[in-house]
Structures are given as C-alpha cells and as structure tokens.
Design an enzyme around this catalytic site. Structure first.
Site, mmCIF file in Angstrom:
data_model
loop_
_atom_site.group_PDB
_atom_site.id
_atom_site.type_symbol
_atom_site.label_atom_id
_atom_site.label_comp_id
_atom_site.label_asym_id
_atom_site.label_seq_id
_atom_site.Cartn_x
_atom_site.Cartn_y
_atom_site.Cartn_z
ATOM 1 N N GLU A 190 25.216 72.043 -14.858
ATOM 2 C CA GLU A 190 24.506 70.762 -14.771
ATOM 3 C C GLU A 190 23.007 70.905 -14.993
ATOM 4 O O GLU A 190 22.355 69.979 -15.472
ATOM 5 C CB GLU A 190 24.792 70.116 -13.411
ATOM 6 C CG GLU A 190 26.261 69.692 -13.219
ATOM 7 C CD GLU A 190 27.206 70.841 -12.856
ATOM 8 O OE1 GLU A 190 26.710 71.945 -12.538
ATOM 9 O OE2 GLU A 190 28.431 70.631 -12.890
ATOM 10 N N PHE A 225 26.586 65.956 -8.458
ATOM 11 C CA PHE A 225 25.963 67.097 -9.135
ATOM 12 C C PHE A 225 24.675 66.663 -9.833
ATOM 13 O O PHE A 225 23.726 67.439 -9.931
ATOM 14 C CB PHE A 225 26.946 67.744 -10.106
ATOM 15 C CG PHE A 225 28.279 68.017 -9.470
ATOM 16 C CD1 PHE A 225 28.352 68.699 -8.254
ATOM 17 C CD2 PHE A 225 29.469 67.572 -10.035
ATOM 18 C CE1 PHE A 225 29.572 68.921 -7.631
ATOM 19 C CE2 PHE A 225 30.692 67.787 -9.422
ATOM 20 C CZ PHE A 225 30.748 68.457 -8.224
ATOM 21 N N ARG A 250 34.554 54.285 -13.784
ATOM 22 C CA ARG A 250 35.278 54.750 -14.964
ATOM 23 C C ARG A 250 36.761 54.409 -14.875
ATOM 24 O O ARG A 250 37.244 53.921 -13.857
ATOM 25 C CB ARG A 250 35.047 56.251 -15.202
ATOM 26 C CG ARG A 250 35.252 57.165 -14.026
ATOM 27 C CD ARG A 250 36.670 57.495 -13.736
ATOM 28 N NE ARG A 250 37.344 58.098 -14.885
ATOM 29 C CZ ARG A 250 38.656 58.212 -15.000
ATOM 30 N NH1 ARG A 250 39.444 57.738 -14.048
ATOM 31 N NH2 ARG A 250 39.214 58.793 -16.038
HETATM 32 C C1 LIG Z 1 29.241 71.947 -9.664
HETATM 33 C C2 LIG Z 1 30.480 71.279 -10.154
HETATM 34 N N1 LIG Z 1 30.487 70.703 -11.371
HETATM 35 C C3 LIG Z 1 31.593 70.064 -11.799
HETATM 36 C C4 LIG Z 1 32.709 69.988 -11.016
HETATM 37 C C5 LIG Z 1 33.936 69.200 -11.485
HETATM 38 N N2 LIG Z 1 35.025 70.123 -11.775
HETATM 39 C C6 LIG Z 1 36.004 70.353 -10.885
HETATM 40 S S1 LIG Z 1 37.061 71.547 -11.394
HETATM 41 C C7 LIG Z 1 36.226 71.744 -12.860
HETATM 42 C C8 LIG Z 1 36.670 72.749 -13.843
HETATM 43 C C9 LIG Z 1 36.096 74.076 -13.529
HETATM 44 O O1 LIG Z 1 36.768 75.111 -14.133
HETATM 45 P P1 LIG Z 1 37.932 75.933 -13.388
HETATM 46 O O2 LIG Z 1 37.609 76.023 -11.959
HETATM 47 O O3 LIG Z 1 38.146 77.176 -14.141
HETATM 48 O O4 LIG Z 1 39.108 74.908 -13.593
HETATM 49 P P2 LIG Z 1 40.726 75.131 -13.595
HETATM 50 O O5 LIG Z 1 41.035 76.503 -14.018
HETATM 51 O O6 LIG Z 1 41.192 74.829 -12.223
HETATM 52 O O7 LIG Z 1 41.209 74.098 -14.569
HETATM 53 C C10 LIG Z 1 35.139 70.875 -12.908
HETATM 54 C C11 LIG Z 1 34.192 70.771 -14.026
HETATM 55 C C12 LIG Z 1 32.662 70.596 -9.749
HETATM 56 N N3 LIG Z 1 33.698 70.535 -8.889
HETATM 57 N N4 LIG Z 1 31.551 71.256 -9.343
#
Ligand SMILES: Cc1ncc(C[n+]2csc(CCOP(=O)(O)OP(=O)(O)O)c2C)c(N)n1
Ligand SMILES: [Mg+2]
Lengths: 294, 335
Positions: free
Chosen positions: B79, B104, B187
């Site tokens: 971010e 965020f 959204r």
């Molecule tokens: C700081 C932050 N930015 C964005 C998010 C939103 N978010 C939740 S899970 C995720 C994907 C992150 O990648 P990963 O943990 O590898 O996902 P997965 O393997 O579970 O699909 C995002 C962007 C968050 N929880 N925290």
C-alpha cells in the site's frame, strides 16, 4: 501431550512422519468441516498449509495445551490472519481448542473469528488480518525472550502475499541484524493472492535469494512433503540458538492439497463450494490419505 | 482416527465473510457502480489511470482493468508503494485512482498519501473499500476511524457516498477536481436510493433530501439510506423528519447544514464511523463556531474495537440499524 523435551527421540523417522501426517489429515478434515459452516472461504489455504501447521503443532512446538499461556512456551505467530481456519484446526488437533468448538467458526460470538485475533482465541498469540505485521512482532518477541533469558523459540507463519509488503523486509533485515537465532519463519508459497496468481500480482521470485541476501539461513522445500518439512525443521532447530542467523523455511504448497476436487478447481483466494460437494471433499481426502498410508 | 468421513451436514450459520452486502432484500441495486463510473470517466479523460494493491476484484477496480488493461497497474499488496507511485504518476500529469481497503489507506499508507500527494496538492484519488462497519471481519478490516484520521490531512477532499447514484456522479467530479481525494467506496451490488429524491451529487455540497417539522437528520454514507428509511417509518409514529445528506465531509458545507440545525427541531447526526472525529464532531464544531447553543444526538459507532460477526448483527448491536435509529429518536422525543 506436554512437549517439554524432544518427544521424537525414540521414534523412527518413518513413524514420526506418519504420526505428523496423521495430524495433518485430521487438520484437513477439521478445515473442511469449518469451511462447510460458512459454505465458502479459505478452505484451499487450510488444506494447502495443513502439513506446515501439523509439523509445528504435532512436532516442533514446546507448549502446554492445558496452559496456553505457559511462560516457557515456544511462540507461534500467525501473521496471515485469514489462515486462522488452518490454525484453529491445528489448535484443536493440539488439544488447545475443543474439536466441537470448530463448528462455531466465523459465527456470531464465536471464539474463532474468520481472521485470527489474540483477544478471541486461546493459543492465538497475535491479531493478524492486516498482512505484513507478523514478522515485525516476531522480531520483538524473539528479542524480548532472548533479553529475558528464555530459551523459547519463535515461529512465524507468513504467506507469499506478505512478501509484497515492505514491512516484511524491514523485519527480515532487523532479525538478521539482531542475530535472532531463536526465530524461524515459515512462508506458505501457494502462488496465490487475492487478485490472482502471485507472479501476476507481484513477481517476488527469486524468493530464496532475497532472504539469503537479508542474512537468513534459507531452506526451500515441498511444503506438502512431510519428510522434507520435518527435515527442514530439524536443520533449522540444529542451528537455532540465542544468537545466530534466523531461519526461514520456504514451503511450496498446493492450494486445496489432499482433495483433488479442490486442487483442480480454478484457484480462488475465497473459494465457493457447493453444498453437495463437502461430503465428496471429505471422502476424497480420506481416500487419498488411506491410499497413501496403506 | 478421531474423525470419520461421514460427518452430517452442518446447519448454516450467519456469515462474517469479508464482503457482506448491506442492501436490504429486494432493494434496487446497481452492480459495481464505481468500476463502471471510472470506465466512463476514462473514456472522456485519457489521463485517468487505475491502480490497486492486490484488491482489484474487491474494490470494483477489476471493471476498469478489463476495460483498459493498458491503463491499469497492479502494484501488489504494497500500500505504501501504491500511494507513492500514484503520487509519482500524478507528477507526470496523469490522474490516478488507487484502490485498497480503507483501513490500509488510512492506517498503513497515511504518510505516503500525506506527503507525496497532499502536500504537493496532486490529483491523486484514493478509493477505500470497507469503510466504517461494512465487514464483519473484525478490527483489522473495519475502518471505523478512517474519516477521523483523514480529516486532519490538509488539502484532502473526503467523500462518503450513500449509494450508486452518489458514486456514479462523484467519480467524474473527483477526477476533475484538483488535489487529492478519498472516496469511501461501496462496492458490489450497491443500493440505488437517491434517484427518488430528485438528487444530484455536487462535490462540496450538502443536500436537503426531505423536509420535516420535528426532527432533522444530518447524515452521510450508507447511513443516509438508513436515515431515509427511518424517516419514512417514523411517520407512523407521527414524527416528521427532515433528512440532510452531506456526502462531502471535507470541505464541509456548513452553510446548508447550519441553516437546518438552527431551528427548534431535534438534531441527530448519523454516520457509519466512530463517534470520534467524524460527521458528528464536524457538525458540532460548526455549531459551536457559529455560536449556536444546540444539542446534537449522535448515531455513530462507539469508541471501541468492534466485534467480528455477521454485519446485520453488528449494525443492530452498535446502533446503525433502522430499528435502533427509530428507538433512539423516540427515546429522545419522550424526554
Ligand atoms: C495490509 C493488507 N493489505 C491487503 C489485504 C487484503 N488481502 C487479504 S488476503 C490478500 C492476499 C494476500 O496474499 P496471500 O496471503 O498469499 O493470499 P492467499 O494465498 O491466501 O490467496 C489480500 C490482498 C490485507 N489483509 N492486508
Ligand atoms: Mg498466497
């Protein structure tokens, strides 16, 4: 099952692996059951990372299930809050959370919210959810324990998505600067993030080189191969100590691992599973597990 | 083996899933109004670009990404990079819209927005998903204090839209306005409400949506939708309620609001935000500055970390539901 000393000395490598694989099977099973409570969710992650959770809770962690806040415990910090489904399953497997309570996952007034929080759940050390915090807290925990003469180790679970966050790399450099030999990070590299495949969202490879450049002891393994995982944890433990290099185990895993129906589905961060499919998932899981163990 | 393969089907419990809908059953909605509005604005203004931090699908930015793949930039879940890079793009004359969740935006990357975009007064438009209490996911995702955080940032325009009409009309105005902006995104299938009130969104303006002799509601965001419903329901209790919608929180249209507040009617502010530092305090400050000795009743979230749970449960628990609003008003009028 109080693990105050190494419990696997009388065990053969083979029986140890089978014991931990059995734990992983049950963790997967609990994960499916919890997913069914919500009808959707982070089931693919719970299945993919079940072997990592099992290796920690059934083999590595020194803790007292009846006293989750025991001062001498090793700390397991779940940075990836949405992986709580897998963590709760492991806490149930370890006897810290009653298995029946898993049925309340994500529901109103449950102790098991969808995103892991220390204020809700026994055995949950930190409140995750905002990704990229865990390793910074782990650095402080490792520093604090070492400063106070504790021999406890600190394990931090993070996801490949969390490697996008600058804070993770601030912590990586901090850990090595402070020579936190009592810190082990484990990264679930499932090649998936919220918007799609990790390499389409942000190319983080070469991941191993990055950790090595930050001064870590790096191992990369198939995170769904229990033998390889346990060997990596042993190597990390062998060089653990109050001072030295922090360790990272990079675990390549497969989303939905153990349930072919979900392994072969289009990969989704938040998976929707039809009502009639849950039982099929459980049957596939059990068939695969029994096929492997026989 | 402590488990068996045959586990009976579980009863479905209320979900605390990340993305919960707050539309009432059967309500008219529009799909992804922000994404479609951005595509439309981009057809007219070739400088518009879209960025996200691994939340394109979850902030309706994916609509823009599909329409204009070459004008869309996936920045990864980073971010600070998202906001710094958006500022850098604005430096080159582009008009970036950068999306992430409100938590965020406000907590994680504040410094990057403040110094890289707001201080140089660049046209960087931040789009924050899950503002206030619009997810049951717990404090990590509930941006209950985003307006409080952002109101202190000089140059930043803050918009808290009610519905799809507000969003569709706000997007081109945000793109056209100089300086940085923050949009509290709604959204998915977003309710369409304001079309029935002869309403148009004007950046920086509050609008009186309906008159009423007994009570004045001053509201923003999705709470305007609730305020309108509560006003209708209160008629059955012989309570006549006016509703003033203030979608622009900063700069605040004090003139319109004070003209409504400065009467004998009960004044209630309604916001999807903590009672600290949001609409209530904005209105209260203007009332005090104008020297009006006027009591104001806040309908707002408490100064607490909120629970995880299903969204309807939480809106009821924390006083944002229509029923709780009605109870608050009736309680006040009895005094
Ligand atoms: C700081 C932050 N930015 C964005 C998010 C939103 N978010 C939740 S899970 C995720 C994907 C992150 O990648 P990963 O943990 O590898 O996902 P997965 O393997 O579970 O699909 C995002 C962007 C968050 N929880 N925290
Ligand atoms: Mg991942």
């Amino acid at each position: 099952m109080t693990l105050t000393t190494s419990i696997h000395s009388p065990e053969t490598t083979e029986s140890r692996r089978e014991r931990v694989e059995a734990a992983a099977y049950r963790i997967r099973h609990y994960g499916l059951n919890m997913g069914e409570v919500q009808g959707q969710g982070y089931v693919g992650q719970a299945l993919g990372a079940a072997d990592m959770f099992a290796a920690v809770y059934a083999d590595q962690l020194r803790h007292r299930p009846e006293d989750p806040e025991w001062e001498g415990r090793d700390r397991f910090l779940l940075s990836t809050g949405h992986y709580a489904i897998g963590h709760y399953a492991a806490l149930a497997e370890a006897g810290i959370v009653p298995v029946e309570e898993l049925d309340t996952y994500g529901s109103d007034d449950s102790r098991l919210p969808m995103s892991g929080m220390s204020t809700y759940t026994p055995g949950m050390e930190i409140s995750g959810g905002s990704l990229g915090h865990g390793l910074t807290i782990a650095v402080g925990t490792a520093l604090g324990l070492r400063y106070q003469g504790s021999e406890a180790r600190v394990f931090n679970f993070l996801s490949d998505g969390e490697l996008d966050e600058g804070s993770t790399w601030e912590a990586a450099m901090g850990a090595s600067h402070h020579q936190l030999g009592n810190l082990t990070a484990m990264v679930d590299i499932n090649a998936l993030q919220a918007d799609g495949k990790t390499d389409s969202v942000l190319r983080t490879e070469p991941v191993a080189d990055k950790w090595a450049a930050c001064g870590w002891f790096v191992q990369r393994v198939d995170g769904n191969d229990m033998g390889a995982l346990l060997a990596a944890f042993d190597a990390a433990a062998a060089q653990a100590g109050p001072e030295g290099k922090p360790s990272v185990i990079l675990c390549d895993t497969k989303v939905g691992r153990g349930v072919p129906l979900l392994e072969n589905r289009e990969k989704a961060h938040f998976m929707r599973i039809e009502e009639h499919e849950w039982q099929l998932c459980r049957e596939q899981l059990t068939a695969g597990y029994e096929g492997e163990t026989k | 083996m402590s488990t068996t393969a045959a586990t009976p089907a579980k009863p479905r419990l209320k979900t605390s899933a990340m993305i919960a809908s707050f539309a009432d059953p059967g309500q008219k909605t529009a799909p992804a109004p922000f994404g479609h509005a951005l595509v439309k604005a981009a057809q007219e203004n070739e400088k518009i670009v879209g960025l996200t931090a691994d939340l394109g699908k979850y902030t309706d930015m994916h609509i823009f990404a599909q329409a204009y793949p070459e004008r869309f930039f996936q920045m990864g879940m980073a971010e600070q990079l998202l906001f710094g890079a958006a500022a850098g793009m604005a430096q080159t004359g582009l008009v970036p819209f950068a999306s992430t969740y409100s938590v965020f935006a406000a907590r994680r990357a504040y410094d990057f927005l403040c110094l890289d975009a707001a201080e140089p007064n660049l046209n960087v438009n931040i789009v924050g998903g899950l503002p206030g209490l619009t997810t049951g996911y717990g404090p990590s995702h509930q941006a209950t204090e985003d307006m409080a955080i952002f109101r202190g940032m000089p140059n930043l325009t803050i918009v808290d839209p009610c519905d799809s009409v507000d969003i569709e009309q706000a997007v081109p105005q945000l793109a056209a306005s100089e300086g940085p902006t923050y949009l509290r995104l709604l959204r998915g299938n977003v309710p369409t409400v304001l079309d029935e009130y002869g309403y148009t969104f004007e950046l920086g303006k509050a609008k009186v949506l309906r008159g009423g002799a007994d009570v004045v509601f001053v509201s923003s965001g999705l709470m305007t939708m609730r305020a309108l419903q509560a006003a209708k329901d209160l008629a059955a209790h012989n309570v006549d309620v006016a509703v003033v919608h203030t979608p622009t929180i900063k700069p605040f249209d004090a003139e319109t609001v004070l003209a409504e507040v400065n009467t004998d009617r009960l004044v209630v502010t309604l916001e999807n935000h903590t009672v600290i530092g949001g609409l209530f305090e904005t209105v209260a400050a203007e009332v005090v500055k104008a020297g009006l000795g006027k009591r104001i009743v806040p309908v707002a979230l408490p100064d607490e970390f909120l629970h995880a749970g299903a969204l309807p449960t939480l809106h009821e628990r924390y006083g944002l539901s229509v029923d709780r609003i009605i109870a608050t008003v009736l309680g006040e009028l009895e005094v």
